[in-house]
Design a protein around this motif. Sequence first.
Motif, PDB file in Angstrom:
ATOM      1  N   ASP A  43       0.866  -1.168   0.000  1.00  0.00           N
ATOM      2  CA  ASP A  43       0.000   0.000   0.000  1.00  0.00           C
ATOM      3  C   ASP A  43       0.913   1.232   0.000  1.00  0.00           C
ATOM      4  O   ASP A  43       2.007   1.203   0.573  1.00  0.00           O
ATOM      5  CB  ASP A  43      -0.885  -0.003   1.252  1.00  0.00           C
ATOM      6  N   GLU A  44       0.479   2.291  -0.635  1.00  0.00           N
ATOM      7  CA  GLU A  44       1.283   3.508  -0.694  1.00  0.00           C
ATOM      8  C   GLU A  44       1.666   4.005   0.704  1.00  0.00           C
ATOM      9  O   GLU A  44       2.729   4.600   0.895  1.00  0.00           O
ATOM     10  CB  GLU A  44       0.522   4.604  -1.451  1.00  0.00           C
ATOM     11  N   SER A  45       0.830   3.737   1.686  1.00  0.00           N
ATOM     12  CA  SER A  45       1.137   4.182   3.055  1.00  0.00           C
ATOM     13  C   SER A  45       2.433   3.567   3.570  1.00  0.00           C
ATOM     14  O   SER A  45       3.139   4.184   4.376  1.00  0.00           O
ATOM     15  CB  SER A  45      -0.022   3.867   3.998  1.00  0.00           C
ATOM     16  N   ALA A  46       2.786   2.371   3.116  1.00  0.00           N
ATOM     17  CA  ALA A  46       4.036   1.736   3.536  1.00  0.00           C
ATOM     18  C   ALA A  46       5.243   2.530   3.042  1.00  0.00           C
ATOM     19  O   ALA A  46       6.304   2.489   3.663  1.00  0.00           O
ATOM     20  CB  ALA A  46       4.103   0.302   3.015  1.00  0.00           C
ATOM     21  N   LEU A  47       5.072   3.247   1.951  1.00  0.00           N
ATOM     22  CA  LEU A  47       6.163   4.031   1.380  1.00  0.00           C
ATOM     23  C   LEU A  47       6.233   5.433   1.970  1.00  0.00           C
ATOM     24  O   LEU A  47       7.287   6.060   1.977  1.00  0.00           O
ATOM     25  CB  LEU A  47       5.995   4.133  -0.133  1.00  0.00           C
ATOM     26  N   ARG A  48       5.113   5.920   2.431  1.00  0.00           N
ATOM     27  CA  ARG A  48       5.053   7.284   2.967  1.00  0.00           C
ATOM     28  C   ARG A  48       5.255   7.356   4.470  1.00  0.00           C
ATOM     29  O   ARG A  48       5.561   8.415   5.002  1.00  0.00           O
ATOM     30  CB  ARG A  48       3.729   7.925   2.584  1.00  0.00           C
ATOM     31  N   ARG A  49       5.078   6.245   5.165  1.00  0.00           N
ATOM     32  CA  ARG A  49       5.282   6.218   6.619  1.00  0.00           C
ATOM     33  C   ARG A  49       6.771   6.360   6.892  1.00  0.00           C
ATOM     34  O   ARG A  49       7.574   5.517   6.503  1.00  0.00           O
ATOM     35  CB  ARG A  49       4.773   4.912   7.214  1.00  0.00           C
ATOM     36  N   VAL A  50       7.159   7.427   7.552  1.00  0.00           N
ATOM     37  CA  VAL A  50       8.575   7.664   7.835  1.00  0.00           C
ATOM     38  C   VAL A  50       8.992   6.780   9.005  1.00  0.00           C
ATOM     39  O   VAL A  50       8.550   6.962  10.128  1.00  0.00           O
ATOM     40  CB  VAL A  50       8.847   9.154   8.145  1.00  0.00           C
ATOM     41  N   VAL A  51       9.813   5.820   8.697  1.00  0.00           N
ATOM     42  CA  VAL A  51      10.390   4.924   9.699  1.00  0.00           C
ATOM     43  C   VAL A  51      11.820   5.395   9.888  1.00  0.00           C
ATOM     44  O   VAL A  51      12.608   5.365   8.947  1.00  0.00           O
ATOM     45  CB  VAL A  51      10.338   3.452   9.240  1.00  0.00           C
ATOM     46  N   GLY A  52      12.141   5.854  11.080  1.00  0.00           N
ATOM     47  CA  GLY A  52      13.475   6.412  11.320  1.00  0.00           C
ATOM     48  C   GLY A  52      13.509   7.860  10.864  1.00  0.00           C
ATOM     49  O   GLY A  52      12.705   8.668  11.288  1.00  0.00           O
ATOM     50  N   THR A  53      14.414   8.153   9.949  1.00  0.00           N
ATOM     51  CA  THR A  53      14.576   9.519   9.451  1.00  0.00           C
ATOM     52  C   THR A  53      14.221   9.586   7.968  1.00  0.00           C
ATOM     53  O   THR A  53      14.072   8.554   7.308  1.00  0.00           O
ATOM     54  CB  THR A  53      16.038   9.971   9.614  1.00  0.00           C
ATOM     55  N   ARG A  54      14.142  10.799   7.451  1.00  0.00           N
ATOM     56  CA  ARG A  54      13.873  10.978   6.017  1.00  0.00           C
ATOM     57  C   ARG A  54      15.026  10.398   5.188  1.00  0.00           C
ATOM     58  O   ARG A  54      14.804   9.791   4.153  1.00  0.00           O
ATOM     59  CB  ARG A  54      13.624  12.448   5.693  1.00  0.00           C
ATOM     60  N   ALA A  55      16.244  10.567   5.662  1.00  0.00           N
ATOM     61  CA  ALA A  55      17.409  10.016   4.944  1.00  0.00           C
ATOM     62  C   ALA A  55      17.343   8.492   4.922  1.00  0.00           C
ATOM     63  O   ALA A  55      17.637   7.858   3.895  1.00  0.00           O
ATOM     64  CB  ALA A  55      18.709  10.493   5.587  1.00  0.00           C
ATOM     65  N   LEU A  56      16.958   7.909   6.040  1.00  0.00           N
ATOM     66  CA  LEU A  56      16.808   6.456   6.116  1.00  0.00           C
ATOM     67  C   LEU A  56      15.725   5.995   5.140  1.00  0.00           C
ATOM     68  O   LEU A  56      15.893   4.987   4.449  1.00  0.00           O
ATOM     69  CB  LEU A  56      16.456   6.056   7.553  1.00  0.00           C
ATOM     70  N   MET A  57      14.625   6.732   5.064  1.00  0.00           N
ATOM     71  CA  MET A  57      13.537   6.363   4.137  1.00  0.00           C
ATOM     72  C   MET A  57      13.993   6.472   2.692  1.00  0.00           C
ATOM     73  O   MET A  57      13.648   5.632   1.864  1.00  0.00           O
ATOM     74  CB  MET A  57      12.305   7.234   4.376  1.00  0.00           C
ATOM     75  N   ARG A  58      14.754   7.514   2.374  1.00  0.00           N
ATOM     76  CA  ARG A  58      15.273   7.651   1.005  1.00  0.00           C
ATOM     77  C   ARG A  58      16.128   6.433   0.655  1.00  0.00           C
ATOM     78  O   ARG A  58      15.961   5.821  -0.402  1.00  0.00           O
ATOM     79  CB  ARG A  58      16.092   8.940   0.859  1.00  0.00           C
ATOM     80  N   GLU A  59      17.020   6.049   1.577  1.00  0.00           N
ATOM     81  CA  GLU A  59      17.870   4.871   1.364  1.00  0.00           C
ATOM     82  C   GLU A  59      17.019   3.615   1.181  1.00  0.00           C
ATOM     83  O   GLU A  59      17.283   2.796   0.301  1.00  0.00           O
ATOM     84  CB  GLU A  59      18.807   4.709   2.556  1.00  0.00           C
ATOM     85  N   GLN A  60      15.979   3.463   2.014  1.00  0.00           N
ATOM     86  CA  GLN A  60      15.114   2.287   1.926  1.00  0.00           C
ATOM     87  C   GLN A  60      14.397   2.232   0.583  1.00  0.00           C
ATOM     88  O   GLN A  60      14.324   1.191  -0.052  1.00  0.00           O
ATOM     89  CB  GLN A  60      14.096   2.283   3.073  1.00  0.00           C
ATOM     90  N   LEU A  61      13.861   3.364   0.143  1.00  0.00           N
ATOM     91  CA  LEU A  61      13.116   3.368  -1.117  1.00  0.00           C
ATOM     92  C   LEU A  61      14.044   3.164  -2.312  1.00  0.00           C
ATOM     93  O   LEU A  61      13.669   2.486  -3.277  1.00  0.00           O
ATOM     94  CB  LEU A  61      12.301   4.656  -1.249  1.00  0.00           C
TER      95      LEU A  61
END
Length: 187
Positions: A74-92
């Motif tokens: 679900d798109e929410s899994a991609l938009r939910r910030v887990v950790g930091t924004r930098a961590l999310m960028r790395e994850q995506l």
Amino acid sequence: MYIGLETDAASLRVYDPQVVPGLLQTRPYAEALITGALPETTPTDIEKRVQVRMRRQERIAAPENPLRLWTVLDESALRRVVGTRALMREQLEYLVEQSQLPHVTVQVIPFDMGAHPGLNGQYAILEFPDASDSSVVYIEGVTSDLYLEKANDVQQYSVMYEHLRAQALNVEQSRQLIADLAKEYAR
């Protein structure tokens, strides 16, 4: 997280409405996720859980007979910030990279799809290469997990999964959405 991954599971179909599935998580994302989801867990136990998750990912990278993974998020899994924004960028970015493997398929159900068959929660369907091994539906819980093996149960979840795949963005659209969101986290 998933039964059978240490054995010869041929394929795994995963739906997750909240987070990136464990098999596609970076180590920092997994650490932040487990820490947030289980706030009373000791650092030692968090590390053990992360190590297990990372070890299971080896099935995707196996040189011979890698696990075939199809995940719908679900798109929410991609938009939910887990950790930091930098961590999310790395994850995506990692998710985009993994989605380019020939045996990994990632699709996203966008918010504007509205109600869909996956709103009841996450699950996974394991299928094995030997016809004598029946498929299993796995539903992860907080205190225990549920394994459904009855043919009727597996069939109902399989049909629901097919509807999810049909309603999700196609592979290229999904990859583009994930890449665009990764760029947003870089700002």
